[in-house]
Design a protein around this motif. Structure first.
Motif, PDB file in Angstrom:
ATOM      1  N   GLN A  83      -4.474   0.070   5.674  1.00 44.68           N
ATOM      2  CA  GLN A  83      -5.090   1.110   4.800  1.00 44.68           C
ATOM      3  C   GLN A  83      -4.691   0.912   3.451  1.00 44.68           C
ATOM      4  O   GLN A  83      -3.170   0.880   3.281  1.00 44.68           O
ATOM      5  CB  GLN A  83      -4.675   2.464   5.241  1.00 44.68           C
ATOM      6  CG  GLN A  83      -5.480   2.938   6.587  1.00 44.68           C
ATOM      7  CD  GLN A  83      -5.378   4.267   6.856  1.00 44.68           C
ATOM      8  OE1 GLN A  83      -4.258   4.954   6.844  1.00 44.68           O
ATOM      9  NE2 GLN A  83      -6.352   5.109   7.552  1.00 44.68           N
ATOM     10  N   PRO A  91      -4.866   2.166  -0.724  1.00 49.34           N
ATOM     11  CA  PRO A  91      -5.612   3.225  -1.721  1.00 49.34           C
ATOM     12  C   PRO A  91      -6.795   2.634  -2.545  1.00 49.34           C
ATOM     13  O   PRO A  91      -6.947   1.133  -2.967  1.00 49.34           O
ATOM     14  CB  PRO A  91      -4.197   3.418  -2.675  1.00 49.34           C
ATOM     15  CG  PRO A  91      -3.128   2.924  -2.066  1.00 49.34           C
ATOM     16  CD  PRO A  91      -3.414   1.803  -1.083  1.00 49.34           C
ATOM     17  N   VAL A  92      -7.843   3.574  -2.631  1.00 46.97           N
ATOM     18  CA  VAL A  92      -9.016   3.088  -3.322  1.00 46.97           C
ATOM     19  C   VAL A  92      -8.850   3.053  -4.787  1.00 46.97           C
ATOM     20  O   VAL A  92      -8.537   4.207  -5.515  1.00 46.97           O
ATOM     21  CB  VAL A  92     -10.266   3.983  -2.843  1.00 46.97           C
ATOM     22  CG1 VAL A  92     -11.554   3.668  -3.625  1.00 46.97           C
ATOM     23  CG2 VAL A  92     -10.305   3.909  -1.466  1.00 46.97           C
ATOM     24  N   SER A 124       0.878  -1.208  -0.214  1.00 43.75           N
ATOM     25  CA  SER A 124       0.183   0.133   0.146  1.00 43.75           C
ATOM     26  C   SER A 124       0.790   1.352   0.245  1.00 43.75           C
ATOM     27  O   SER A 124       0.538   2.274  -0.804  1.00 43.75           O
ATOM     28  CB  SER A 124      -0.908  -0.217   1.051  1.00 43.75           C
ATOM     29  OG  SER A 124      -1.873  -1.113   1.304  1.00 43.75           O
ATOM     30  N   ARG A 157      -6.047  12.687  -6.772  1.00 45.94           N
ATOM     31  CA  ARG A 157      -6.615  12.731  -5.542  1.00 45.94           C
ATOM     32  C   ARG A 157      -6.659  11.198  -5.158  1.00 45.94           C
ATOM     33  O   ARG A 157      -7.456  10.523  -5.470  1.00 45.94           O
ATOM     34  CB  ARG A 157      -7.913  13.041  -5.584  1.00 45.94           C
ATOM     35  CG  ARG A 157      -7.903  14.690  -6.072  1.00 45.94           C
ATOM     36  CD  ARG A 157      -9.470  15.439  -5.895  1.00 45.94           C
ATOM     37  NE  ARG A 157      -9.867  15.249  -4.475  1.00 45.94           N
ATOM     38  CZ  ARG A 157     -10.766  16.167  -4.175  1.00 45.94           C
ATOM     39  NH1 ARG A 157     -11.683  16.509  -4.921  1.00 45.94           N
ATOM     40  NH2 ARG A 157     -11.154  15.982  -2.855  1.00 45.94           N
ATOM     41  N   LEU A 158      -5.913  10.845  -3.913  1.00 43.44           N
ATOM     42  CA  LEU A 158      -5.880   9.730  -3.569  1.00 43.44           C
ATOM     43  C   LEU A 158      -6.552   9.566  -2.104  1.00 43.44           C
ATOM     44  O   LEU A 158      -6.327  10.405  -1.216  1.00 43.44           O
ATOM     45  CB  LEU A 158      -4.156   9.203  -3.347  1.00 43.44           C
ATOM     46  CG  LEU A 158      -3.919   7.933  -2.851  1.00 43.44           C
ATOM     47  CD1 LEU A 158      -4.436   6.935  -3.902  1.00 43.44           C
ATOM     48  CD2 LEU A 158      -2.342   7.804  -2.520  1.00 43.44           C
ATOM     49  N   SER A 159      -7.180   8.474  -2.295  1.00 48.50           N
ATOM     50  CA  SER A 159      -8.134   8.278  -0.717  1.00 48.50           C
ATOM     51  C   SER A 159      -7.705   6.598  -0.517  1.00 48.50           C
ATOM     52  O   SER A 159      -7.317   5.867  -1.340  1.00 48.50           O
ATOM     53  CB  SER A 159      -9.472   8.492  -0.932  1.00 48.50           C
ATOM     54  OG  SER A 159     -10.190   7.501  -1.975  1.00 48.50           O
ATOM     55  N   THR A 160      -7.746   6.575   0.812  1.00 46.40           N
ATOM     56  CA  THR A 160      -7.620   5.204   1.159  1.00 46.40           C
ATOM     57  C   THR A 160      -8.725   4.809   1.978  1.00 46.40           C
ATOM     58  O   THR A 160      -9.481   5.393   2.322  1.00 46.40           O
ATOM     59  CB  THR A 160      -6.303   5.019   2.023  1.00 46.40           C
ATOM     60  OG1 THR A 160      -6.553   6.040   3.466  1.00 46.40           O
ATOM     61  CG2 THR A 160      -4.964   5.531   1.252  1.00 46.40           C
ATOM     62  N   GLU A 161      -8.867   3.382   2.205  1.00 47.20           N
ATOM     63  CA  GLU A 161      -9.834   2.736   3.079  1.00 47.20           C
ATOM     64  C   GLU A 161      -9.043   1.717   3.873  1.00 47.20           C
ATOM     65  O   GLU A 161      -8.153   1.007   3.554  1.00 47.20           O
ATOM     66  CB  GLU A 161     -10.917   1.931   2.017  1.00 47.20           C
ATOM     67  CG  GLU A 161     -11.993   1.687   2.947  1.00 47.20           C
ATOM     68  CD  GLU A 161     -13.178   0.974   1.869  1.00 47.20           C
ATOM     69  OE1 GLU A 161     -14.267   0.658   2.395  1.00 47.20           O
ATOM     70  OE2 GLU A 161     -12.734   0.962   0.813  1.00 47.20           O
ATOM     71  N   THR A 162      -9.544   1.565   5.127  1.00 47.01           N
ATOM     72  CA  THR A 162      -8.968   0.745   6.257  1.00 47.01           C
ATOM     73  C   THR A 162      -9.799  -0.496   5.964  1.00 47.01           C
ATOM     74  O   THR A 162     -11.093  -0.683   6.160  1.00 47.01           O
ATOM     75  CB  THR A 162      -9.409   1.508   7.651  1.00 47.01           C
ATOM     76  OG1 THR A 162      -8.895   2.769   7.569  1.00 47.01           O
ATOM     77  CG2 THR A 162      -8.610   0.762   8.700  1.00 47.01           C
ATOM     78  N   SER A 180     -17.811   2.364   8.570  1.00 42.98           N
ATOM     79  CA  SER A 180     -16.650   3.090   9.038  1.00 42.98           C
ATOM     80  C   SER A 180     -16.479   3.439  10.120  1.00 42.98           C
ATOM     81  O   SER A 180     -15.201   4.234  10.347  1.00 42.98           O
ATOM     82  CB  SER A 180     -16.216   4.057   7.659  1.00 42.98           C
ATOM     83  OG  SER A 180     -16.974   5.069   7.985  1.00 42.98           O
TER      84      SER A 180
END
Length: 703
Positions: free
Chosen positions: A671, A673-674, A403, A689-694, A554
């Motif tokens: 975590q 990256p989405v 990740s 635009r980088l977002s992550t998910e746990t 979440s």
């Protein structure tokens, strides 16, 4: 030296080749040789090069001595010293003459062999037509005509913005400046006449010649014992042999003799084909920095990742411990942190898919930095490396590392796109190669992203068995996320082959879970009760605690609750005479593993987490749960057959158990990256635009 970009040969210009013919005559007159099948040629793309004559129908077979360069024409420190030596086997005297250029010994002692040899080349250049090496020196790229980064200025320099070559250029220029200034001062202080003629421009040129053309001391091993041939301080210029262009993976050899150095081809070369040299498995950055060109589609291309171990970090501490254990490593400064080309050919057959793209040292280092306390307990430190060993529960560190690597790859590519956004069409050779280099760097990161994302994708596939049909479908969907035309067909195909042809470091699929997916791991009879209980708790807590509003699945309490539930069910099932539900083997092993690595909380001491904000929120959540126990008893009643009595003080969501689950959640989550592959569609600019998910990590059983 020119790059080996393929092109149709242009007609030779005999006038422009005249100085090379005279170089050949000079080498031959001093005892050298060029094979009869070979000629000096020139075309627009390859410049001056060696090729098999077109009318030489049989070509050149393997193990042919193409060139023999006499030792008398070589240039090295032995010439600086005006050295003569008796060959070890024959006793014949080999003279390495200074040919009229003698530096004061005080100067040579002060600057050392390597620098003295660079100044020696300057001196021979200044001798002009009177110099012994004049036929050779005038065939070299002349001062001001070089295309290596130290010669970039003005608009050309803008093409290096954002690349690692820019800082590498500054470092090299600073180092060369320092060495030149020291050498210049020493030369003047030694009273050498004409010291003022040894200018910075000539020094930069001469140093560049040795960087780009010099061979190692081993080419002199036919005359001198190895103890006299220091690789660090000794380099040799080999006239005629150094004319050959670089071709990655060309099979050649330089053989040291008592009178000469031979250039030997170890493969068949057909009529009309170029005879190439091989500078080694150089990546495009090395080719640019040392030779001034790079190769599109260079199979040996790889990117060096700048990864520093923060002071006090587990990696830094481990490195210090490694040096204590193995003092011989103290002098090693290079960390082998690489991202490889998908065509990289120098791979061991047993090397994993991930290690074929990311060097083992890189993944190991990032894994250590991403490891939790439990994983660090298993850390292995040897003279070969520092790593989290493969084993049950430790694939979490690999997934966390991948990740982090993905974030670095995305950031690197975006930075290069942004820094090159205002660049126009290249207008000269420097800019052309700088663009090729920039594009190749972006390609390295973007293709590596596809590989890393594949492994993370597998970690999200909970019903994926890995059989051929399922693999094809999953891989097809994965590759389908890559924008059409993003990669050349051969690169796209190679990515699929690389994924299919090698085993993954990840032993089990489906180890990362969202809250909505976790109940499916439970026995069928308790899944619905679990989902209903969690939904009620999260809904009520959202309404009661403003900072949780809109969190849903979440919620930061989602994973801690599941951890507490699994351990409670496992503990209840292990009690004497229990007739309750038995967890599936995967969850049962995991629960036992958690209790072993994270001791349960005591009953007589109230626990609190370190972060005050977290503890405050946990206190609010405690109040919500306590209110629910008195006002919404049905929420917990349906789970009681599996968890045990929920009305006692140390029930499965008691304050202490909840904090236990909270602390484990911080350690055992990942975590990621989405949809990282969607970023391949980013435009020319560098805005992403980088977002992550746990996700909660639940180890598979294949360990």
């Amino acid at each position: 030296m020119a790059s080996a970009t393929p092109s149709l040969p242009m007609p030779s210009d005999d006038d422009s080749l005249q100085i090379y013919f005279e170089l050949l005559n000079w080498v031959v007159s001093n005892g050298g040789h060029l094979h009869d099948s070979v000629q000096i040629a020139k075309d627009e793309s390859r410049g001056v090069h060696l090729q098999v004559k077109r009318d030489w129908k049989d070509g050149v077979p393997n193990d042919t001595h193409i060139i023999k360069t006499p030792l008398a024409t070589t240039m090295s420190y032995f010439n600086v010293m005006d050295h003569s030596s008796a060959a070890e086997d024959s006793g014949a005297l080999i003279a390495f003459s200074a040919h009229g250029l003698h530096f004061p010994q005080a100067f040579v002692d002060a600057v050392g062999p390597k620098e003295a040899t660079i100044f020696f080349l300057i001196g021979q250049y200044l001798r002009g037509t009177e110099g012994f090496w004049y036929p050779y020196i005038r065939t070299l790229p002349q001062p001001g005509s070089l295309t290596t980064p130290p010669y970039y200025e003005g608009e050309d320099l803008q093409w290096l913005n954002g690349t690692s070559l820019l800082s590498a250029r500054e470092q090299r220029m600073s180092l060369l400046k320092e060495k030149y200034e020291k050498g210049s001062v020493e030369l003047r202080q030694a009273g050498f006449q004409s010291a003022e003629e040894y200018t910075w421009d000539l020094y930069l040129w001469a140093a560049s010649m040795f960087i780009s053309r010099a061979f190692s001391a081993k080419v002199m091993s036919g005359v001198f014992p190895e103890k006299e041939l220091s690789e660090e301080n000794f380099a040799v210029l080999l006239p005629l042999i150094d004319m050959g262009n670089h071709r990655p993976l060309a099979k050649v050899e330089w053989r040291a003799g008592k009178d000469d150095v031979a250039f030997v081809v170890l493969e068949d070369v057909t009529a009309g084909q170029e005879i190439s040299n091989n500078y080694g498995p150089r990546n495009n950055e090395q080719l640019m920095m040392n030779y001034g060109f790079c190769i599109p589609g260079n199979p040996c291309d790889h990117r060096i990742v700048s990864l520093r171990a923060p002071p006090g970090s587990p990696l830094q501490v481990a490195k210090a411990h490694q040096v204590q254990m193995h003092p011989e490593l103290a002098g090693e400064t290079e960390d082998h942190y690489y991202v490889f080309n998908v065509f990289y050919p120098l791979l061991a057959p047993e090397m994993s898919m991930e290690h074929s793209i990311f060097s083992p040292a890189l993944l190991d280092a990032v894994s250590v930095l991403a490891a939790n306390n439990r994983e660090l307990e298993t850390l292995e430190i040897t003279s070969q490396g520092i790593k989290i060993p493969s084993g049950y529960g430790n694939s979490r560190a690999l997934l966390a590392a991948l990740s982090q690597v993905i974030i670095e790859l995305i950031t690197h590519a975006a930075k290069l796109r942004a820094s090159g956004e205002d660049l126009q069409t290249p207008t000269n050779l420097k800019q052309i190669h700088a663009k090729l280099y920039r594009d190749s760097q972006i390609m390295l990161s973007e293709t590596a992203l596809v590989i890393a994302a594949w492994t993370l994708n597998r970690a999200r596939q909970h019903n994926f068995t890995g059989n051929w049909d399922e693999t094809k479908r999953l891989l097809g969907a994965h590759m389908g996320q890559i924008p059409a035309g993003k990669f050349p067909d051969e690169v796209f195909s190679r990515l699929q082959v690389r994924i299919l042809e090698r085993q993954s470091l990840l032993k089990s699929n489906g180890e990362l879970f969202t809250l909505g997916e976790l109940p499916d791991l439970l026995p069928a009879e308790m899944r619905q009760s679990c989902k209903a209980c969690f939904q009620d708790i999260l809904s009520i807590s959202e309404n009661a605690i403003p900072m949780l509003s809109g969190s849903g699945g979440s919620s930061p309490f989602a994973f801690p609750m599941f951890l507490c539930l699994v351990v409670a069910v496992y503990t209840a099932s292990q009690s004497a005479g229990s007739e309750g539900v038995q967890l599936p083997s995967r969850l049962s092993r995991w629960a036992s593993f958690l209790l072993e690595n994270y001791p349960p909380p005591p009953n007589d001491v109230a626990w609190a987490v370190e972060d005050e904000d977290d503890e405050h929120m946990l206190g609010l959540f405690d109040d919500v749960l306590e209110q629910m126990r008195t006002q919404n008893a049905g929420v917990f009643t349906k789970l009681a057959p599996y968890t045990g009595d929920w009305q006692k003080d140390d029930w499965w969501l008691s304050p202490n158990w909840l904090r236990w689950g909270w602390m484990i959640g911080e350690q055992e989550c990942v975590q990621i990256p989405v949809d990282p592959l969607r970023l391949l569609a980013a435009g020319r600019g560098g805005q992403v635009r980088l977002s992550t998910e746990t996700y909660l990590y639940v180890p598979g059983e294949e360990y």
